[in-house]
Structures are given as C-alpha cells and as structure tokens.
Motif scaffolding. Sequence first.
Motif, PDB file in Angstrom:
ATOM      1  N   PRO A   1       0.824  -1.209   0.000  1.00  0.00           N
ATOM      2  CA  PRO A   1       0.000   0.000   0.000  1.00  0.00           C
ATOM      3  C   PRO A   1       0.860   1.263   0.000  1.00  0.00           C
ATOM      4  O   PRO A   1       1.920   1.309   0.647  1.00  0.00           O
ATOM      5  N   ILE A   2       0.413   2.264  -0.740  1.00  0.00           N
ATOM      6  CA  ILE A   2       1.180   3.507  -0.802  1.00  0.00           C
ATOM      7  C   ILE A   2       0.938   4.318   0.473  1.00  0.00           C
ATOM      8  O   ILE A   2      -0.174   4.364   0.994  1.00  0.00           O
ATOM      9  N   GLN A   3       2.003   4.955   0.977  1.00  0.00           N
ATOM     10  CA  GLN A   3       1.921   5.770   2.196  1.00  0.00           C
ATOM     11  C   GLN A   3       2.728   7.055   1.992  1.00  0.00           C
ATOM     12  O   GLN A   3       3.730   7.277   2.676  1.00  0.00           O
ATOM     13  N   PRO A   4       2.307   7.895   1.082  1.00  0.00           N
ATOM     14  CA  PRO A   4       3.115   9.076   0.751  1.00  0.00           C
ATOM     15  C   PRO A   4       3.150  10.141   1.843  1.00  0.00           C
ATOM     16  O   PRO A   4       3.978  11.051   1.778  1.00  0.00           O
ATOM     17  N   LEU A   5       2.283  10.047   2.839  1.00  0.00           N
ATOM     18  CA  LEU A   5       2.261  11.038   3.908  1.00  0.00           C
ATOM     19  C   LEU A   5       2.879  10.511   5.204  1.00  0.00           C
ATOM     20  O   LEU A   5       2.751  11.130   6.256  1.00  0.00           O
ATOM     21  N   SER A   6       3.554   9.388   5.130  1.00  0.00           N
ATOM     22  CA  SER A   6       4.200   8.810   6.301  1.00  0.00           C
ATOM     23  C   SER A   6       5.341   9.701   6.791  1.00  0.00           C
ATOM     24  O   SER A   6       6.060  10.313   5.994  1.00  0.00           O
ATOM     25  N   LEU A   7       5.520   9.756   8.112  1.00  0.00           N
ATOM     26  CA  LEU A   7       6.609  10.530   8.701  1.00  0.00           C
ATOM     27  C   LEU A   7       7.893   9.713   8.863  1.00  0.00           C
ATOM     28  O   LEU A   7       8.939  10.259   9.210  1.00  0.00           O
ATOM     29  N   SER A   8       7.814   8.424   8.622  1.00  0.00           N
ATOM     30  CA  SER A   8       8.952   7.539   8.896  1.00  0.00           C
ATOM     31  C   SER A   8      10.214   7.947   8.141  1.00  0.00           C
ATOM     32  O   SER A   8      11.312   7.975   8.708  1.00  0.00           O
ATOM     33  N   SER A   9      10.069   8.263   6.855  1.00  0.00           N
ATOM     34  CA  SER A   9      11.231   8.627   6.053  1.00  0.00           C
ATOM     35  C   SER A   9      11.877   9.913   6.557  1.00  0.00           C
ATOM     36  O   SER A   9      13.111  10.012   6.636  1.00  0.00           O
ATOM     37  N   ALA A  10      11.052  10.896   6.933  1.00  0.00           N
ATOM     38  CA  ALA A  10      11.577  12.159   7.449  1.00  0.00           C
ATOM     39  C   ALA A  10      12.313  11.941   8.762  1.00  0.00           C
ATOM     40  O   ALA A  10      13.378  12.529   9.005  1.00  0.00           O
ATOM     41  N   VAL A  11      11.773  11.094   9.618  1.00  0.00           N
ATOM     42  CA  VAL A  11      12.415  10.799  10.898  1.00  0.00           C
ATOM     43  C   VAL A  11      13.748  10.091  10.674  1.00  0.00           C
ATOM     44  O   VAL A  11      14.752  10.411  11.321  1.00  0.00           O
ATOM     45  N   SER A  12      13.780   9.140   9.747  1.00  0.00           N
ATOM     46  CA  SER A  12      15.019   8.414   9.444  1.00  0.00           C
ATOM     47  C   SER A  12      16.107   9.367   8.949  1.00  0.00           C
ATOM     48  O   SER A  12      17.264   9.295   9.385  1.00  0.00           O
ATOM     49  N   THR A  13      15.732  10.254   8.036  1.00  0.00           N
ATOM     50  CA  THR A  13      16.692  11.204   7.478  1.00  0.00           C
ATOM     51  C   THR A  13      17.224  12.147   8.548  1.00  0.00           C
ATOM     52  O   THR A  13      18.435  12.369   8.658  1.00  0.00           O
ATOM     53  N   ALA A  14      16.318  12.708   9.348  1.00  0.00           N
ATOM     54  CA  ALA A  14      16.721  13.640  10.399  1.00  0.00           C
ATOM     55  C   ALA A  14      17.593  12.957  11.443  1.00  0.00           C
ATOM     56  O   ALA A  14      18.584  13.533  11.920  1.00  0.00           O
ATOM     57  N   ALA A  15      17.251  11.728  11.801  1.00  0.00           N
ATOM     58  CA  ALA A  15      18.019  10.995  12.803  1.00  0.00           C
ATOM     59  C   ALA A  15      19.426  10.680  12.301  1.00  0.00           C
ATOM     60  O   ALA A  15      20.413  10.828  13.040  1.00  0.00           O
ATOM     61  N   ALA A  16      19.520  10.226  11.055  1.00  0.00           N
ATOM     62  CA  ALA A  16      20.837   9.937  10.485  1.00  0.00           C
ATOM     63  C   ALA A  16      21.684  11.205  10.419  1.00  0.00           C
ATOM     64  O   ALA A  16      22.898  11.181  10.698  1.00  0.00           O
ATOM     65  N   PHE A  17      21.058  12.318  10.069  1.00  0.00           N
ATOM     66  CA  PHE A  17      21.737  13.615  10.041  1.00  0.00           C
ATOM     67  C   PHE A  17      22.294  13.947  11.421  1.00  0.00           C
ATOM     68  O   PHE A  17      23.465  14.339  11.560  1.00  0.00           O
ATOM     69  N   PHE A  18      21.486  13.768  12.450  1.00  0.00           N
ATOM     70  CA  PHE A  18      21.927  14.053  13.811  1.00  0.00           C
ATOM     71  C   PHE A  18      23.053  13.115  14.233  1.00  0.00           C
ATOM     72  O   PHE A  18      24.052  13.543  14.820  1.00  0.00           O
ATOM     73  N   GLY A  19      22.903  11.819  13.941  1.00  0.00           N
ATOM     74  CA  GLY A  19      23.924  10.853  14.314  1.00  0.00           C
ATOM     75  C   GLY A  19      25.259  11.134  13.648  1.00  0.00           C
ATOM     76  O   GLY A  19      26.314  11.110  14.286  1.00  0.00           O
ATOM     77  N   LEU A  20      25.219  11.408  12.340  1.00  0.00           N
ATOM     78  CA  LEU A  20      26.447  11.714  11.607  1.00  0.00           C
ATOM     79  C   LEU A  20      27.120  12.976  12.142  1.00  0.00           C
ATOM     80  O   LEU A  20      28.332  13.003  12.388  1.00  0.00           O
TER      81      LEU A  20
END
Length: 330
Positions: free
Chosen positions: A224-243
């Motif tokens: 199923p498509i989930q184009p409004l999911s926050l998961s991808s944004a959280v993953s990107t922001a978290a990786a940014f913070f970790g790096l």
Amino acid sequence: MDVIYNWGIKLIQSFQDAGTFLLSPMQFFSFLGYDLFYLLIAPVVFWSFDAAAGLRLGIFLMSSNFLNGLVKIFFHAPRPYWYSASVKAYTPEGSFGIPSGHAQNSVVFFGTLARFIRRTWGWIIALLLMFFIGLSRIYLGVHFPTDVFAGWLIGAILFGLLLRLEQPVLQWLKRLSLPSQWAVILAAALGMIALYWLARYSLGDWQIPEEWIRNAAIAFPDEPIQPLSLSSAVSTAAAFFGLGSGASLLYRLGWYNASGSAGQRALRYLIGLLGMVAIYFGLDAVFPVGEDFLSLFLRFIRYALVGFWVTCLGPLIFIKTKLAQPSRKT
C-alpha cells in the motif's frame, strides 16, 4: 497537469515497449540510487579513504533526502503507475512522484564523489551515472520524465548551495562548545521533522485520490502507498543528527586519519560494516514499526545510532585497535 502526465505515460510505454532486455540494466542503475547503496559507499569513504569527504557525502545526502521529501509533499503528485494502470511498474514506491529522489540524490552524491576524486574521468562517470539512474526510473514506471528533470535540476541547485555553505557553517560550529554543537545539530534535525510535518499539515483536507490507490494496488497488492508517512523524514533527520554529533565528538577527541595499508582499510570497512548492520537490523528486530510517537521516537534512536557509529564509535574502535590513527587534519 493531465496533459503532462499523459505525455509522460506515452513516453514511458514507448520506452518499455523497446523490450525487457533493458530490465536488468535499468534495475541495476536504479539500485545505485537507493539508500542501501549509499549506506554501503559513504562509510567506506569515511573509514578507508578520507573522513572529511565521507562526512560531506553523508551530510549532503541527508540534506538532499530532506529537501526531496519536503518538495514531494508540496507537489503531492502521483507516480505513473498510480495515475494509469496501463503503465507496467517494476518496483513498488510509496512516496509521491515529483521530484525524483533518485535523480536528485544522484546529482548530490556522485557530484560530491567526483569533486573528491578531482579527475576528469570522475566527472564523466558521475554524469553518466546521474543520467542512467534517472533514465532507469522512467523505464521502471515509477517516475514521469518531468519528475526526473525536476530531480536533476533541484539536485544541481542544492549541490551548489551546499558547497557554498559548507565552510562558513563548519567554521561557525567549530567555535561552539561540544554541547552547543550537539544542540544546534539536534535542533536542525528536529527542524527537518517539524517542517515535514508542517508541509503535510498544510495539505488540509486533501486526500489521496481513490484512483491512485486502486491503480497502485493493481500493480502491487501487498504494498500500500503511504506518501504522507513521517517515517522517512524521521530516518533522514536521525541519520543527520547521528552523523553530525558523532563527527563533532570525534573531532574533539582528535579526529581520524583514514590512511593506512590496503589490509587495514579493508579490515576497517569489514568491522565497520558489521557493526552498522548489527545496529540497523538488531534494533529493527526489537523496535516497533508504526506512525505513533513511540515507534517514531525509537526509529529516530535507531538511525541516529547508525550515523553515530559511522562517524564516531567505529573510528574510535579502529584507533583503539591500531587499525587507524587520530589526526587533526580535517
């Protein structure tokens, strides 16, 4: 927009009609634009060739990921196989269409690599990869040509902007204390999530058209498509913070010299990759998956730890085991 979409559908169909002999090479080039590929390449640059260049790759890529997700929400446009069931889709995609993340990120990532290599052949290879990665997304039925063109354009603009801002931002951060640096990096990461949420909130009562959902389900019933999911944004922001937080701590502790023998470089990558895989998949096995606060919070922890391992924990282990040496050169 229907005129543009219909033109794109015809072009995609004519491309696909050329034959399935193109499927394997197009899938290969498409793989070169997925996060998994970048996750394998950026750390090896940091650990085994040049730490500053590896950090630049990671931060630039996370910045591109963030902007891409934000612009996708702004346009909230369909994928070709959502728009028309007549398009053959070879891979499921759950986010909105324009701009193509593969096209945009390839410009930023391979452009950064080519700039590090500083050879004409490096730029030639980078430009070819950008082109074929974008082309693959059209053939696979997951992007309109206009999605790809927009991705290339935004990627080029962002790449130039990141190069211009890199040194001023780094010099400013170096003047701050470590707690202040972490606070700034965390604020930037949380700001990414907040902006993504605000973009989604700005859509108001807009709903995903039922036709898009039906067409997508015809191609991939179990995806199923989930184009409004926050998961991808959280993953990107978290990786940014970790790096970023990992790199700032490593710098305070003496930074990291990625030189060494071929054996040392290979062993560092193997050990680093095993640690990264253990964190990524180990936490994935125990953390819940969903869009509730707890699941998203734990997702943030997981991706932040992966980034922190790449730019701090892994290098400290390499230094401790004499596989690498500290260095103040950045």
